[in-house]
Design a protein around this motif. Structure first.
Motif, short mmCIF file in Angstrom:
data_model
loop_
_atom_site.label_atom_id
_atom_site.label_comp_id
_atom_site.label_asym_id
_atom_site.label_seq_id
_atom_site.Cartn_x
_atom_site.Cartn_y
_atom_site.Cartn_z
N ILE A 9 7.35 8.92 5.61
CA ILE A 9 7.22 8.58 4.19
C ILE A 9 8.57 8.67 3.47
O ILE A 9 8.91 7.76 2.71
CB ILE A 9 6.13 9.42 3.50
N PRO A 10 9.40 9.71 3.73
CA PRO A 10 10.72 9.71 3.09
C PRO A 10 11.57 8.48 3.45
O PRO A 10 12.29 7.96 2.59
CB PRO A 10 11.37 11.00 3.61
N GLU A 29 -3.15 13.19 -0.63
CA GLU A 29 -1.79 13.62 -0.97
C GLU A 29 -0.78 12.51 -0.68
O GLU A 29 0.10 12.23 -1.50
CB GLU A 29 -1.41 14.88 -0.17
N ARG A 30 -0.91 11.88 0.48
CA ARG A 30 0.02 10.80 0.83
C ARG A 30 -0.18 9.59 -0.07
O ARG A 30 0.77 8.88 -0.39
CB ARG A 30 -0.18 10.39 2.29
N ALA A 31 -1.42 9.35 -0.49
CA ALA A 31 -1.71 8.19 -1.35
C ALA A 31 -1.09 8.33 -2.74
O ALA A 31 -1.02 7.36 -3.48
CB ALA A 31 -3.22 7.99 -1.47
N GLN A 32 -0.62 9.51 -3.09
CA GLN A 32 0.13 9.67 -4.34
C GLN A 32 1.53 9.09 -4.21
O GLN A 32 2.18 8.83 -5.22
CB GLN A 32 0.20 11.15 -4.72
N GLN A 33 1.99 8.89 -2.98
CA GLN A 33 3.34 8.38 -2.75
C GLN A 33 3.38 6.95 -2.24
O GLN A 33 4.29 6.20 -2.57
CB GLN A 33 4.06 9.26 -1.72
N VAL A 34 2.40 6.58 -1.39
CA VAL A 34 2.43 5.27 -0.74
C VAL A 34 1.06 4.60 -0.86
O VAL A 34 0.07 5.24 -1.17
CB VAL A 34 2.82 5.37 0.75
N ALA A 35 1.04 3.30 -0.60
CA ALA A 35 -0.22 2.54 -0.58
C ALA A 35 -0.61 2.29 0.87
O ALA A 35 0.25 1.97 1.70
CB ALA A 35 -0.03 1.21 -1.32
N PHE A 36 -1.89 2.43 1.17
CA PHE A 36 -2.38 2.29 2.54
C PHE A 36 -3.19 1.01 2.70
O PHE A 36 -3.97 0.65 1.82
CB PHE A 36 -3.27 3.47 2.92
N SER A 37 -3.05 0.40 3.86
CA SER A 37 -3.90 -0.74 4.22
C SER A 37 -5.26 -0.21 4.67
O SER A 37 -5.46 1.00 4.80
CB SER A 37 -3.27 -1.50 5.39
N THR A 74 0.32 15.70 11.02
CA THR A 74 -1.07 16.02 10.65
C THR A 74 -1.62 17.09 11.58
O THR A 74 -2.33 18.00 11.14
CB THR A 74 -1.93 14.74 10.72
N LEU A 75 -1.29 16.99 12.86
CA LEU A 75 -1.77 17.97 13.84
C LEU A 75 -1.24 19.37 13.52
O LEU A 75 -1.99 20.36 13.57
CB LEU A 75 -1.34 17.56 15.24
N ASP A 76 0.04 19.47 13.23
CA ASP A 76 0.65 20.75 12.88
C ASP A 76 -0.04 21.34 11.65
O ASP A 76 -0.44 22.51 11.64
CB ASP A 76 2.15 20.55 12.62
N LEU A 77 -0.21 20.55 10.62
CA LEU A 77 -0.83 21.03 9.38
C LEU A 77 -2.28 21.45 9.61
O LEU A 77 -2.73 22.49 9.12
CB LEU A 77 -0.74 19.96 8.30
N TRP A 78 -3.02 20.64 10.37
CA TRP A 78 -4.43 20.96 10.61
C TRP A 78 -4.56 22.25 11.42
O TRP A 78 -5.37 23.13 11.07
CB TRP A 78 -5.13 19.81 11.34
N LEU A 79 -3.79 22.38 12.47
CA LEU A 79 -3.87 23.58 13.30
C LEU A 79 -3.43 24.82 12.53
O LEU A 79 -4.03 25.90 12.66
CB LEU A 79 -3.04 23.42 14.57
N THR A 80 -2.41 24.68 11.70
CA THR A 80 -1.94 25.81 10.87
C THR A 80 -3.07 26.29 9.96
O THR A 80 -3.29 27.50 9.84
CB THR A 80 -0.72 25.39 10.04
#
Length: 185
Positions: A9-10, A29-37, A74-80
């Motif tokens: 994203i950066p 959270e990501r949708a606050q920064q980018v638009a998704f298909s 996403t995996l790191d964040l979910w497991l954390t």
């Protein structure tokens, strides 16, 4: 241009890339920064290990297990958040994560099923069985916000290729997931 998970994203926001086609998952959270298909594919996120590693049915059953994971994904964040008693070993990227697992630096690793399938094909002597399913993860294309015409074109392209069978064929070829398991739109 290839970018690591935390830099996707950066890189888009800094105009280093115009479009992300990197199995990026849509989150509020990501949708606050980018638009998704709309979703174009689906992979499964999970923890993988050797055949003798027990299968976990719940995140707490991963307690004490060393898991190699790419930092900031996403995996790191979910497991954390969901498996706090697991021993996460964070690496800069997917290649380092897989190398660490194959070198025996971790009992297991967390990744998406498409990457695991490719890694298993390239390393047939290394056991990579799914030991815990985190979830199915629809893959989206991301662009900067404020480009509705571009986003409509991407969605139309995806829709057209879903209808003509090309997208389901690619899903099965590369991710080994049949049309019935594609996310619905």
């Amino acid at each position: 241009m290839q970018v690591t998970g935390p830099n996707r994203i950066p890189s888009l926001m800094a105009d280093k890339v115009d479009i992300l086609i990197a199995a990026i998952g849509a989150t509020p959270e990501r949708a606050q920064q980018v638009a998704f298909s709309q979703p174009y594919a689906a992979v499964e996120l999970g923890v993988y290990g050797a055949a003798d590693m027990p299968v976990a049915e719940t995140p707490d059953q991963l307690a004490g297990t060393s898991i190699a994971v790419a930092k900031g994904t996403t995996l790191d964040l979910w497991l954390t958040d969901n498996a706090p008693e697991a021993k996460l070993i964070r690496f800069e990227d997917v290649a380092s994560t897989l190398s660490a697992y194959m070198a025996g630096q971790a009992q297991s690793f967390a990744e998406n099923s498409a990457i695991v399938a490719e890694a298993a094909k390239d390393n047939p002597d290394v056991e990579m069985e799914r030991k815990f399913l985190i979830r199915q993860s629809p893959a989206h294309i991301a662009i900067k916000q404020g480009e509705p015409d571009f986003l409509r074109w991407i969605d139309t392209f995806l829709f057209s290729n879903r209808l003509n069978g090309k997208l389901p064929a690619l899903q099965e070829k590369w991710f080994n997931v049949k049309q019935d398991n594609l996310p619905r739109i």
